[in-house]
Design a protein around this motif. Structure first.
Motif, mmCIF file in Angstrom:
data_model
loop_
_atom_site.group_PDB
_atom_site.id
_atom_site.type_symbol
_atom_site.label_atom_id
_atom_site.label_comp_id
_atom_site.label_asym_id
_atom_site.label_seq_id
_atom_site.Cartn_x
_atom_site.Cartn_y
_atom_site.Cartn_z
ATOM 1 N N THR A 33 -24.077 -67.686 -61.411
ATOM 2 C CA THR A 33 -22.755 -68.304 -61.297
ATOM 3 C C THR A 33 -22.358 -68.926 -62.629
ATOM 4 O O THR A 33 -23.195 -69.132 -63.517
ATOM 5 N N PHE A 34 -21.089 -69.231 -62.717
ATOM 6 C CA PHE A 34 -20.535 -69.842 -63.921
ATOM 7 C C PHE A 34 -19.769 -71.093 -63.521
ATOM 8 O O PHE A 34 -19.404 -71.267 -62.360
ATOM 9 N N THR A 35 -19.529 -71.953 -64.515
ATOM 10 C CA THR A 35 -18.714 -73.151 -64.297
ATOM 11 C C THR A 35 -17.448 -73.029 -65.129
ATOM 12 O O THR A 35 -17.429 -72.313 -66.134
ATOM 13 N N GLN A 38 -17.624 -73.652 -69.008
ATOM 14 C CA GLN A 38 -18.468 -72.816 -69.877
ATOM 15 C C GLN A 38 -17.620 -72.037 -70.870
ATOM 16 O O GLN A 38 -16.570 -71.510 -70.514
ATOM 17 N N GLU A 42 -20.489 -67.707 -74.043
ATOM 18 C CA GLU A 42 -21.706 -67.877 -73.236
ATOM 19 C C GLU A 42 -21.696 -66.926 -72.031
ATOM 20 O O GLU A 42 -22.727 -66.350 -71.669
ATOM 21 N N VAL A 43 -20.550 -66.751 -71.422
ATOM 22 C CA VAL A 43 -20.406 -65.843 -70.283
ATOM 23 C C VAL A 43 -20.699 -64.410 -70.732
ATOM 24 O O VAL A 43 -21.433 -63.677 -70.063
ATOM 25 N N THR A 46 -24.343 -63.852 -71.107
ATOM 26 C CA THR A 46 -24.995 -63.779 -69.792
ATOM 27 C C THR A 46 -24.729 -62.428 -69.125
ATOM 28 O O THR A 46 -25.650 -61.828 -68.553
ATOM 29 N N VAL A 57 -17.351 -68.330 -59.986
ATOM 30 C CA VAL A 57 -17.261 -69.612 -60.687
ATOM 31 C C VAL A 57 -17.278 -70.684 -59.601
ATOM 32 O O VAL A 57 -16.490 -70.619 -58.652
ATOM 33 N N CYS A 73 -13.091 -61.475 -69.891
ATOM 34 C CA CYS A 73 -13.683 -61.806 -71.198
ATOM 35 C C CYS A 73 -13.072 -60.941 -72.297
ATOM 36 O O CYS A 73 -12.764 -61.437 -73.389
ATOM 37 N N VAL A 93 -14.183 -70.540 -69.246
ATOM 38 C CA VAL A 93 -14.088 -69.779 -68.003
ATOM 39 C C VAL A 93 -12.848 -70.221 -67.225
ATOM 40 O O VAL A 93 -12.118 -69.397 -66.680
#
Length: 155
Positions: A33-35, A38, A42-43, A46, A57, A73, A93
């Motif tokens: 998962t993402f926040t 972020q 970084e995403v 990953t 998210v 992205c 994000v």
């Protein structure tokens, strides 16, 4: 002269009642998962590292607030390059994610889920329980279900 039938007497086939194959049987529960705070950079790292095309998210309470994909992205990269700017830490994000997210119920039949994939053109659907993220089902998970069913039920 009449038609001669060599098939003999037919009896009703005794079919077992099929147990429905549910989304919960094939969903992934170990989810990356993402926040929303972020950085996009970084995403991207990953997504590449884990060979995934996107992910949900969530907030601190594990509630779904959006979804981020490779396409989101790429759009951020494209916009940065268009203006001849590096990807900024301000590109988060939260700015790139899709906030209106379709979900699937864990108790849905896998074939109904397949139909939802076709009509929505999505690659993945989050699964919620009481507002919390509990799983994710992808098109690949539906394909895995179909392959396993082929051996046992499809003739």
């Amino acid at each position: 002269m009449g038609i001669i039938n060599f098939q003999g007497k037919r009896t009703k086939s005794q079919q077992k009642e099929a147990t429905p194959i549910l989304v919960s049987d094939y969903m992934s529960t170990k989810i990356i998962t993402f926040t929303e705070d972020q950085p996009i950079e970084e995403v991207i790292e990953t997504l590449i590292k884990h060979r995934i095309s996107g992910g949900p998210v969530v907030n601190d309470a594990n509630e779904l607030i959006g979804i981020i994909s490779e396409g989101d992205c790429i759009q951020q990269i494209s916009e940065s390059r268009y203006y001849n700017l590096p990807i900024s830490k301000k590109n988060t994000v939260g700015k790139a994610m899709v906030k209106k997210v379709e979900t699937i119920n864990a108790d849905m039949n896998i074939f109904d889920a397949a139909k939802q994939f076709l009509t929505s053109k999505r690659r993945r659907f989050p699964i919620l329980k009481n507002g919390k993220l509990i799983g994710l089902i992808s098109q690949k998970d539906v394909l895995k279900a179909a392959v396993q069913l082929k051996g046992s039920t499809w003739k």
